[in-house]
Design a protein around this motif. Structure first.
Motif, mmCIF file in Angstrom:
data_model
loop_
_atom_site.group_PDB
_atom_site.id
_atom_site.type_symbol
_atom_site.label_atom_id
_atom_site.label_comp_id
_atom_site.label_asym_id
_atom_site.label_seq_id
_atom_site.Cartn_x
_atom_site.Cartn_y
_atom_site.Cartn_z
ATOM 1 N N GLN A 25 -95.065 -3.872 -89.986
ATOM 2 C CA GLN A 25 -94.842 -4.553 -89.600
ATOM 3 C C GLN A 25 -93.050 -3.746 -89.758
ATOM 4 O OE1 GLN A 25 -94.008 -8.360 -87.767
ATOM 5 N NE2 GLN A 25 -94.782 -8.809 -89.604
ATOM 6 N N GLY A 26 -92.721 -3.792 -91.517
ATOM 7 C CA GLY A 26 -91.244 -4.123 -91.990
ATOM 8 C C GLY A 26 -91.393 -2.319 -91.617
ATOM 9 N N LEU A 27 -92.154 -1.671 -90.815
ATOM 10 C CA LEU A 27 -91.693 -0.333 -91.310
ATOM 11 C C LEU A 27 -90.356 -0.464 -90.360
ATOM 12 C CD1 LEU A 27 -94.935 1.628 -90.482
ATOM 13 C CD2 LEU A 27 -93.293 1.927 -92.221
ATOM 14 N N MET A 28 -89.384 -1.318 -89.265
ATOM 15 C CA MET A 28 -88.497 -1.296 -88.685
ATOM 16 C C MET A 28 -87.534 -1.329 -89.256
ATOM 17 S SD MET A 28 -87.896 -1.730 -85.249
ATOM 18 C CE MET A 28 -89.032 -2.513 -84.313
ATOM 19 N N LEU A 29 -87.900 -2.174 -90.774
ATOM 20 C CA LEU A 29 -86.398 -2.362 -91.693
ATOM 21 C C LEU A 29 -86.062 -0.840 -92.375
ATOM 22 C CD1 LEU A 29 -87.132 -5.609 -92.997
ATOM 23 C CD2 LEU A 29 -85.376 -5.086 -90.901
ATOM 24 N N THR A 30 -87.788 -0.516 -93.061
ATOM 25 C CA THR A 30 -87.597 0.488 -94.099
ATOM 26 C C THR A 30 -86.851 1.996 -93.085
ATOM 27 O OG1 THR A 30 -89.930 1.266 -93.733
ATOM 28 C CG2 THR A 30 -88.717 -0.424 -95.881
ATOM 29 N N THR A 31 -87.680 2.384 -91.996
ATOM 30 C CA THR A 31 -87.416 3.763 -91.165
ATOM 31 C C THR A 31 -86.063 3.886 -90.982
ATOM 32 O OG1 THR A 31 -88.919 2.784 -88.957
ATOM 33 C CG2 THR A 31 -89.747 4.324 -91.366
ATOM 34 N N ASN A 32 -85.245 2.302 -90.670
ATOM 35 C CA ASN A 32 -83.378 2.178 -89.666
ATOM 36 C C ASN A 32 -82.725 2.868 -90.930
ATOM 37 O OD1 ASN A 32 -83.806 2.558 -87.229
ATOM 38 N ND2 ASN A 32 -85.539 1.083 -87.445
ATOM 39 N N THR A 33 -82.998 1.869 -91.989
ATOM 40 C CA THR A 33 -82.316 1.997 -93.216
ATOM 41 C C THR A 33 -82.127 3.125 -94.252
ATOM 42 O OG1 THR A 33 -83.723 0.395 -94.542
ATOM 43 C CG2 THR A 33 -81.986 -0.569 -93.334
ATOM 44 N N TYR A 34 -83.429 3.386 -94.697
ATOM 45 C CA TYR A 34 -83.676 4.620 -95.580
ATOM 46 C C TYR A 34 -83.873 5.804 -94.533
ATOM 47 C CZ TYR A 34 -83.709 0.788 -98.689
ATOM 48 O OH TYR A 34 -83.551 0.147 -99.760
ATOM 49 N N GLU A 35 -83.572 7.220 -95.088
ATOM 50 C CA GLU A 35 -83.948 8.392 -94.848
ATOM 51 C C GLU A 35 -84.522 9.586 -95.893
ATOM 52 O OE1 GLU A 35 -81.197 9.265 -90.724
ATOM 53 O OE2 GLU A 35 -80.712 9.285 -92.856
ATOM 54 N N GLY A 36 -86.209 10.376 -95.420
ATOM 55 C CA GLY A 36 -86.303 11.085 -96.225
ATOM 56 C C GLY A 36 -86.153 12.262 -95.497
ATOM 57 N N LEU A 37 -86.262 13.746 -96.653
ATOM 58 C CA LEU A 37 -85.965 14.864 -95.976
ATOM 59 C C LEU A 37 -85.950 14.993 -94.820
ATOM 60 C CD1 LEU A 37 -86.664 16.326 -99.813
ATOM 61 C CD2 LEU A 37 -84.759 16.269 -98.783
ATOM 62 N N LEU A 38 -87.466 14.753 -94.593
ATOM 63 C CA LEU A 38 -87.980 15.713 -93.394
ATOM 64 C C LEU A 38 -88.944 14.136 -92.630
ATOM 65 C CD1 LEU A 38 -90.518 18.285 -94.634
ATOM 66 C CD2 LEU A 38 -88.284 18.438 -93.795
#
Lengths: 533, 331
Positions: free
Chosen positions: A69-82
């Protein structure tokens, strides 16, 4: 003074029983679904209120976070190359901080054109230098997701906005790793250096972020509350919601009560299947059953009792009535799996799971066994109530074939402890679900079927499977992965019985849920896509 | 008095060492694997072995036990596998919530206990109703009380919040961590009112059982003493029943109630584990409940040691209070 007579014990018992009956009735009234509720009003303050069920369990540091569930935080605050496109059923790569890319035919050299005009949340401009700094930090932290960059041999830059990554060994899954929700995220080299401390900024990133995403972490109180705030310098579309609040709730009933009262805008994960049907019928809310790469599996222990024999394991695969398991457990959020791999990972014509339901072979085997060898344990992942039901149903099915099965729950820490032990402390059967870090068949096949795979709980493997997977890793050949799946199925150690959807229920005013959902990112949404309507 | 303190301190050290020993034995026989729980599915065998070495889990159990004791004496409770923070820091951030809940719980318990004891002793109107309500509440499991409270007062009536400590986003950063106290110190009455609102349901669920236990002891002592010679003499001299009760009998009865209060307060900390789950209360109960499934041994050990110490200290304080209330008792 005269002693006043007290209540007799029988009167007390009657009153207590009455109170409990009233409480249970109230509970059932509150939790029973169906029907309709009056729609709750949309917020007027651009604050989105969601919630976590239990704490996220690990810091929202993308080089550490390796759960759900913490992906809600990491995927909205950080971005990767793709990244993978949102709103699709199959995973489709798309640009993010890289605007275009190429891969060499041997899957070793990858070149990227980078997006200009991007800034990290500390104001540092994003340039090619961030790639190596981010990879190095991931390796230095050396947690679960570090393997994704372990094969990187060099990162060379050509100016600020071009970079080339060379791997030590060919890996057809590398681009998938870069786009994975657990993949390497770009982090501000300035902030990493400034807050490095003695732990590569791990302490700092427990309560802050150094990414480029549309939101920045504004509050992180373990066990209590997390919050995000829209980053005003974001390079992309500005989010509608300026703030997102995520209190930690500890019980699904409390979460559902708050949702029904309008305090929570949506429940994005871990709704028990028993609640799915009622929400699906409730016209006061909007429910979504969205594709994922999550599957439910029954693992068979080849190192114990009757299942040391491959013929018996195959008989077990046939004996389990999968249709019935899925129908009774998943309602509108799961379908019978047709492939060996998780859903949406490989061409639907490949890696087919051709097991026909027939209890006769196992019944025959059981009839020939002495009574003391017919007792087995069916284990399940205790963090998910659905699997308790699955285990119970399996044990009932086996009983009709003359096998006595005890059902037992196991916490994840115990399940992971079985890895590498040849299943000696594990039950004969084990039911749980999982999803791949990245949508590559190699990623799934390696962790599940290879002898050193992290999800190979019960220590089953075959040289033919490993060989086909290695070939697939090098070439990316779908046929190789299909062969690996067939050889794995032949071992009788795995049965993928259900493809599971994300079931999300939202207030009817919350718009953009489908556009915010990504097939590879279970339990999370792209919050910048959400709005009010 | 110094001998009493020294004796209790020695007992506390012994109890905590034994507790720690028991935890180490349990850890060694448990099949839970903290390393795999931390490193996840993809972790290679090398990474697992390296982490096991880093955490000292490959050392003999006696060495691990000794190293832990030495570290604890130096104030180092280890680092939580789950939160990645020092356990001491975690405890400092979670304990105030539990303390505030327990204090509110014991306050409500004492008030209800006195109400129960006095009302039934003095034959106040409604005493029987109060008794029935309290006894019914005490008979019900704590989690059920919590759920009923949420359904009635949050969902149906909408009077009280269901979960958490506060709805206020910008909480004052006070010295105690108790929202009611820090709110007062910062002059933020909105924070105090909001915190009190959040406390009502969980604290009451926590308090009903202890209230009945304390109330019954107090009531029984009061009734016994009201039949004694000195009370009868008091009444014969013209004192009213209430005068005898409050001026003479009560002081003699406080001792036994204090002992029960101490016992209940100690037990309340275990009740907190249940209540914190039902009300999503961010205290040590929730902290340890989430640590157990992932085999976060430093966190579990830290909470266990803390609760052990609290239990011993509460009992020592109760002994001192009993002695202060009744000069016949020597410590």
């Amino acid at each position: 003074m005269r002693r006043r007579p007290g209540l007799t014990s029988s009167r007390r018992r009657v009153l207590a029983a009455g109170a409990m009956a009233a409480a249970v009735a109230l509970t059932l009234t509150a939790c029973g679904g169906g029907g309709s509720s009056a729609p709750n009003a949309a917020p007027t303050d651009t604050v989105l209120k969601l919630s976590f069920l239990q704490d996220i369990g690990q810091p929202p540091d993308p080089d550490i976070y390796y759960a759900g569930q913490g992906l809600m935080l990491t995927t909205n605050t950080y971005e990767g190359l793709l990244q993978f496109k949102a709103g699709t059923e199959k995973p489709v790569l798309e640009p993010l901080l890289a605007t275009s890319w190429t891969a060499s035919p041997d899957n070793r050299v990858f070149s990227f054109e980078l997006r200009q005009g991007v800034t990290f949340h500390d104001g540092t401009p994003f340039t090619a230098a961030a790639i190596k700094a981010s990879f190095d930090r991931r390796l230095a932290v050396n947690q679960g997701p570090a393997y994704m960059v372990a094969d990187v041999a060099t990162v060379t830059t050509d100016g600020d906005y071009r970079a080339t990554i060379t791997l030590a060994e060919p890996n057809s899954a590398f681009l998938d790793y870069l786009a994975s929700p657990y993949g390497p995220r770009m982090m501000s080299p300035t902030a990493l250096a400034q807050h490095a401390g003695s732990d590569h900024a791990q302490t700092y990133l427990q309560t802050h972020d150094v990414g480029t995403g549309p939101y920045t972490l504004s509050d992180a109180q373990v066990g209590s509350r997390y919050a995000l705030k829209a980053y005003p310098g974001y390079w992309g579309k500005k989010p509608y919601f300026t703030d997102v609040e995520l209190p930690v709730l500890t019980d699904t009933s409390a979460q559902q009560l708050q949702f029904k009262n309008g305090q929570v805008a949506a429940i994005t994960h871990d709704l028990p299947s028993s609640a799915v049907e009622s929400y699906s019928k409730n016209t006061g809310f909007t429910s979504y059953s969205l594709p994922t790469m999550m599957s439910g599996n029954i693992y068979v222990n080849p190192n114990k009792g009757m299942f040391t024999d491959v013929t018996t394991r195959r008989a077990l695969q046939q004996a389990i009535d999968v249709e019935s398991l899925v129908k009774q457990t998943y309602f509108g959020r799961g379908t019978v799996a047709k492939q060996v791999y998780p859903p949406n990972m490989i061409d639907p014509q490949l890696a087919l799971q051709t097991v026909r339901h027939d209890p006769a072979p196992l019944t025959k085997v059981a009839a020939g066994l002495p009574s003391d060898q017919k007792n087995i344990t069916v284990g399940y992942d205790s963090s998910n109530p659905d699997y308790q039901l699955v285990a119970n149903l399996v044990s009932t099915q086996l009983a009709s074939m003359g096998i006595t099965a005890k059902v037992q729950g196991y916490p994840s820490s115990e399940v992971y402890g079985w890895v590498g032990t040849k299943g000696k402390d594990a039950p004969e059967l084990f039911a749980s679900s999982a999803w791949p870090d990245a949508p590559s068949p190699y990623t799934w096949g390696h962790i599940t079927y290879d002898p050193d795979g992290g999800l190979n709980y019960l220590g089953c493997s075959s040289p033919e499977t490993t060989s086909a997977l290695t070939e697939g890793k090098r070439t990316g050949s779908s046929e190789a992965f299909s062969t690996a799946a067939a050889r794995a199925l032949e071992t009788g150690c795995w049965l993928n019985f259900v493809d599971i959807n994300d079931f999300i229920v939202a207030q009817s005013w919350l718009k953009g849920v489908e556009k915010a959902h990504v097939v590879t990112n279970p339990t999370a949404l792209r919050l910048a896509e959400l709005t009010v309507g | 008095m110094p001998a009493f303190v020294l004796k209790r301190l020695s007992a506390m050290v012994l109890i905590l060492v034994v507790l720690t020993g028991v935890m180490f034995v349990l850890q060694s026989v448990s099949s839970l694997d903290p390393v795999h729980a931390q490193l996840g599915a993809q972790a290679s065998a090398d990474a697992v072995a390296a982490r096991r070495h880093e955490l000292g889990l490959d050392l003999p159990l006696t060495t691990q036990f000794w190293n832990y004791l030495v570290a604890v004496v130096q104030g180092d409770f280890g680092t939580s596998f789950r939160t990645r923070r020092p356990v001491g820091t975690d405890l400092l951030s979670f304990v105030p919530a539990t303390l505030e809940l327990a204090l509110a719980g014991i306050t409500i318990a004492l008030l209800l206990a006195m109400l129960l004891a006095f009302s039934t002793t003095l034959r106040w109107r409604g005493a029987e109703v109060l008794r029935v309500v309290l006894f019914t509440g005490a008979a019900a499991p704590m989690f059920l009380l919590g759920i009923v409270g949420i359904i009635v007062f949050y969902q149906q009536l909408g009077w009280l919040p269901a979960t958490g400590r506060s709805s206020v986003a910008d909480l004052p950063d006070g010295p105690t961590g108790l929202l009611t106290v820090d709110g007062l110190l910062a002059g933020r009455l909105d924070v105090v009112a909001d915190a009190l609102q959040h406390l009502v349901l969980p604290a009451t669920a926590l308090a009903l059982g202890p209230a009945v236990a304390i109330g019954r002891v107090l009531r029984s002592s009061l009734l016994t003493d009201l039949e004694s010679d000195y009370a009868r003499t008091g009444r014969a001299k013209g004192l009213s029943s209430r005068g005898v009760l409050f001026k003479h009998v009560l002081r003699n009865c406080v001792g036994s109630s204090l002992a029960m209060t101490g016992l209940q307060l100690g037990l309340m900390f275990s009740g907190v584990l249940v209540v914190e789950q039902v009300f999503a209360w961010p205290g040590i109960g929730q902290y340890v409940a989430q640590s157990i499934p992932v085999a976060d041994f430093p966190a579990i050990a830290g909470v266990t040691l803390l609760l052990g110490a609290v239990y011993v200290v509460i009992n020592a304080v109760v002994d001192l209070l009993q002695a202060a209330a009744d000069p016949r008792i020597k410590v």
